[in-house]
Design an enzyme around this catalytic site. Structure first.
Site, PDB file in Angstrom:
ATOM      1  N   ARG A 158      42.998  37.705  40.659  1.00 12.38           N
ATOM      2  CA  ARG A 158      42.036  36.658  41.009  1.00 12.38           C
ATOM      3  C   ARG A 158      40.964  36.394  39.956  1.00 12.38           C
ATOM      4  O   ARG A 158      40.067  35.589  40.189  1.00 12.38           O
ATOM      5  CB  ARG A 158      41.372  36.993  42.340  1.00 12.38           C
ATOM      6  CG  ARG A 158      40.479  38.225  42.320  1.00 12.38           C
ATOM      7  CD  ARG A 158      39.780  38.370  43.659  1.00 12.38           C
ATOM      8  NE  ARG A 158      38.766  39.408  43.644  1.00 12.38           N
ATOM      9  CZ  ARG A 158      37.889  39.600  44.618  1.00 12.38           C
ATOM     10  NH1 ARG A 158      37.904  38.801  45.671  1.00 12.38           N
ATOM     11  NH2 ARG A 158      37.007  40.562  44.550  1.00 12.38           N
ATOM     12  N   HIS A 159      41.039  37.060  38.806  1.00 13.77           N
ATOM     13  CA  HIS A 159      40.026  36.863  37.770  1.00 13.77           C
ATOM     14  C   HIS A 159      40.596  36.104  36.574  1.00 13.77           C
ATOM     15  O   HIS A 159      41.731  36.333  36.149  1.00 13.77           O
ATOM     16  CB  HIS A 159      39.466  38.206  37.288  1.00 13.77           C
ATOM     17  CG  HIS A 159      38.558  38.860  38.281  1.00 13.77           C
ATOM     18  ND1 HIS A 159      39.001  39.847  39.136  1.00 13.77           N
ATOM     19  CD2 HIS A 159      37.250  38.666  38.562  1.00 13.77           C
ATOM     20  CE1 HIS A 159      37.986  40.240  39.901  1.00 13.77           C
ATOM     21  NE2 HIS A 159      36.924  39.535  39.580  1.00 13.77           N
ATOM     22  N   ARG A 193      40.419  29.448  42.697  1.00 13.77           N
ATOM     23  CA  ARG A 193      40.467  30.409  43.794  1.00 13.77           C
ATOM     24  C   ARG A 193      40.602  29.699  45.138  1.00 13.77           C
ATOM     25  O   ARG A 193      41.288  30.171  46.038  1.00 13.77           O
ATOM     26  CB  ARG A 193      39.215  31.287  43.760  1.00 13.77           C
ATOM     27  CG  ARG A 193      39.510  32.742  44.052  1.00 13.77           C
ATOM     28  CD  ARG A 193      38.263  33.603  43.951  1.00 13.77           C
ATOM     29  NE  ARG A 193      38.206  34.344  42.713  1.00 13.77           N
ATOM     30  CZ  ARG A 193      37.349  35.333  42.500  1.00 13.77           C
ATOM     31  NH1 ARG A 193      36.479  35.676  43.431  1.00 13.77           N
ATOM     32  NH2 ARG A 193      37.351  35.981  41.354  1.00 13.77           N
ATOM     33  N   GLU A 195      35.577  38.505  31.334  1.00 14.33           N
ATOM     34  CA  GLU A 195      36.060  39.497  32.295  1.00 14.33           C
ATOM     35  C   GLU A 195      37.092  40.409  31.635  1.00 14.33           C
ATOM     36  O   GLU A 195      38.076  39.939  31.083  1.00 14.33           O
ATOM     37  CB  GLU A 195      36.706  38.795  33.497  1.00 14.33           C
ATOM     38  CG  GLU A 195      35.761  37.938  34.319  1.00 14.33           C
ATOM     39  CD  GLU A 195      34.959  38.741  35.324  1.00 14.33           C
ATOM     40  OE1 GLU A 195      35.060  39.981  35.304  1.00 14.33           O
ATOM     41  OE2 GLU A 195      34.228  38.124  36.117  1.00 14.33           O
ATOM     42  N   GLU A 199      36.604  36.530  48.285  1.00 15.41           N
ATOM     43  CA  GLU A 199      35.390  35.768  47.969  1.00 15.41           C
ATOM     44  C   GLU A 199      35.719  34.552  47.099  1.00 15.41           C
ATOM     45  O   GLU A 199      36.452  34.651  46.123  1.00 15.41           O
ATOM     46  CB  GLU A 199      34.397  36.681  47.250  1.00 15.41           C
ATOM     47  CG  GLU A 199      33.126  35.989  46.807  1.00 15.41           C
ATOM     48  CD  GLU A 199      33.050  35.861  45.306  1.00 15.41           C
ATOM     49  OE1 GLU A 199      32.705  34.754  44.848  1.00 15.41           O
ATOM     50  OE2 GLU A 199      33.342  36.829  44.588  1.00 15.41           O
ATOM     51  N   ARG A 231      33.733  33.520  31.547  1.00 13.48           N
ATOM     52  CA  ARG A 231      33.365  34.899  31.868  1.00 13.48           C
ATOM     53  C   ARG A 231      34.228  35.843  31.033  1.00 13.48           C
ATOM     54  O   ARG A 231      35.457  35.772  31.096  1.00 13.48           O
ATOM     55  CB  ARG A 231      33.593  35.192  33.358  1.00 13.48           C
ATOM     56  CG  ARG A 231      32.840  34.268  34.319  1.00 13.48           C
ATOM     57  CD  ARG A 231      31.387  34.647  34.448  1.00 13.48           C
ATOM     58  NE  ARG A 231      30.640  33.680  35.245  1.00 13.48           N
ATOM     59  CZ  ARG A 231      30.485  33.728  36.574  1.00 13.48           C
ATOM     60  NH1 ARG A 231      31.065  34.714  37.244  1.00 13.48           N
ATOM     61  NH2 ARG A 231      29.775  32.826  37.205  1.00 13.48           N
ATOM     62  N   SER A 247      29.696  32.540  45.476  1.00 17.13           N
ATOM     63  CA  SER A 247      28.463  33.314  45.476  1.00 17.13           C
ATOM     64  C   SER A 247      27.315  32.327  45.395  1.00 17.13           C
ATOM     65  O   SER A 247      27.385  31.350  44.643  1.00 17.13           O
ATOM     66  CB  SER A 247      28.401  34.269  44.281  1.00 17.13           C
ATOM     67  OG  SER A 247      29.217  35.392  44.510  1.00 17.13           O
TER      68      SER A 247
END
Length: 472
Positions: free
Chosen positions: A253-254, A446, A247, A395, A245, A398
């Site tokens: 958390r990323h 995570r 990001e 989270e 990703r 997903s």
């Protein structure tokens, strides 16, 4: 230097296997020199092998151990790899600083296998807990600490701390338990491409590259191929593999690359069938970690204290979650928008107070914030048959029921601005008959971070990749 020149009959004993039952036996161990302390004609060495440590003692008697041998031992750099031979004895007092506290090794031989260079930081400094540092500060003593960037710049050294050794055994355990739980439910492991022509999820968070003169992307997930496997009648599939990703967010958390734990399954009538599997999966994982990895969890607790996770199946709709936030006096919430990190945490606290669980599922998310392949709710197109799963208010999953109608799938992709030509093979796979299906993606790092109550995902990524870090 070991260059594979001979095969001897020597037997090495694991440090964790040095127990009082072996007292009086001659043993040979290989480990790292954690600390060394000289005192007159004697030397005290702490030998470390992963998380296990044992004290080795040397006394110059000019028979088996000379003064020169003691001097040699005291000059070995910390973190060097050594072979230590000797007789295992029981000390007069337990060696509290060693994990093998009821034994010690009376050294008769010592050889350096690999000599360490000067260390960028002391491993003992990197292994200290915040509690130790604060307690020392209250006494007026300042203990050395090691910053996150220094740790990550020298990750091969940092990973040697007991807590890190335990964290990555737990990470391995998460993957093993994930496999076991899904295999038990009739799933099959698959492996999908990471070099693809179009985006997996849509949006801008994609790494693009030139692929033999054609545009290519690194897979944001195995999503499209999991679904194609369902169209190929695999029925229930899972994958453990890298996810990419692009990001831009530099947060706790990323990551730009992480390990995805993904599964997809055919359903008969309702996406709750997927939620049933998720709840079974996580209850199995939580119990497995608690039972099989108690020693590792205790080791993590020593440096990073945390409250054990409390978990039971709880399901709430997105609208119910929004109402719970409003009932708690939090009014600035968009009923059709996503939850930011702070709102997720606040909702997690509310759920914990009401249901006494750190684990819950929030489902029926707004359609506008879900990927193009998400199935809309039949009774309200503003919502979708989708869900997120939370641990400790953050989270970790997903997922959704997927669109299995090629016409609707094309319309949704176009609405999300995706070039249909780049995913045409994916859409075509639904034209030959596709089972209703759903699934999810779990961020492995995570899961470990939140299970252990850690404050940064870089602690659970062996060599993290974020917007600022591409090495080591």
């Amino acid at each position: 230097m070991v260059q594979s020149t001979e095969i001897t009959k020597r037997q090495w004993t694991r440090v964790e296997g040095l127990t009082p039952e072996k007292t009086g036996q001659e043993v040979l161990v290989r480990g790292r020199l954690y600390t060394v302390r000289g005192k007159g004609k004697s030397a005290f060495l702490m030998i470390r092998q992963r998380t296990a440590t044992v004290q080795a003692v040397m006394f110059a008697d000019e028979q088996k151990v000379s003064k020169g041998m003691v001097k040699y031992a005291c000059g070995i750099p910390k973190e060097s790899i050594v072979d230590v031979g000797g007789v295992l004895v029981q000390p007069q007092q337990p060696v509290e600083s060693a994990t093998q506290s009821n034994v010690e090794l009376q050294v008769t031989s010592l050889r350096v296998v690999s000599r360490a260079a000067a260390l960028p930081f002391e491993l003992m400094d990197a292994a200290r807990s915040e509690g130790e540092i604060h307690a020392a500060a209250e006494r007026g003593e300042i203990l050395a600490t090691v910053s996150q960037d220094v740790r990550l710049d020298n990750r091969a050294l940092d990973l040697r701390t007991p807590a890190n050794q335990a964290i990555f055994k737990l990470q391995s355990g998460v993957c093993q338990l994930f496999r076991e739980a899904l295999l038990d439910k009739g799933f099959q492991e698959i492996h999908t491409p990471k070099l693809i022509a179009g985006t997996s999820e849509g949006g801008a968070a994609v790494f693009r590259f030139d692929y033999m003169g054609r545009p290519g992307c690194l897979a944001q997930s195995p999503q499209l191929y999991k679904q194609m496997a369902i169209c190929a009648d695999f029925e229930r599939v899972f994958e453990i593999g890298p996810v990419f990703r692009a990001e831009k967010a530099y947060t706790h958390r990323h990551l730009c690359e992480f390990t995805g734990l993904d599964f997809e399954m055919a359903i008969y009538e309702h996406y709750f069938e997927v939620l049933d599997v998720i709840e079974h999966l996580f209850m199995t994982m939580f119990d497995g970690l608690r039972i099989r990895y108690a020693k590792e969890l205790e080791t993590v607790q020593t440096q990073y204290p945390f409250d054990p996770i409390e978990a039971k199946p709880v399901r709430l709709t997105f609208a119910e979650g929004i109402q719970m936030l409003k009932d708690a006096g939090i009014e600035d919430v968009d009923p059709l928008g996503d939850l930011n990190t702070e709102l997720e945490r606040q909702l997690g606290k509310i759920v914990k107070e009401k249901y006494n669980t750190d684990f819950y599922i929030l489902h029926r998310y707004p359609m506008a914030i879900r990927p193009f392949y998400t199935m809309p709710c039949a009774d309200d197109p503003n919502y979708s048959n989708s869900f997120d799963v939370f641990i400790r208010g953050e989270e970790i999953i997903s997922g959704a029921q997927r669109v299995h109608d090629p016409q609707l799938l094309t319309e949704r992709a176009e609405a999300c601005g995706i070039d249909i030509a780049t995913i045409q093979a994916y859409i075509d796979s639904f034209k030959l008959g596709a089972s209703p299906h759903g699934g999810c993606g779990v961020g492995m790092e995570r899961v470990v971070m939140l299970y252990c109550g850690l404050n940064n995902i870089r602690k659970t990524s062996m060599f993290p990749r974020d917007p600022k870090r591409l090495e080591p």
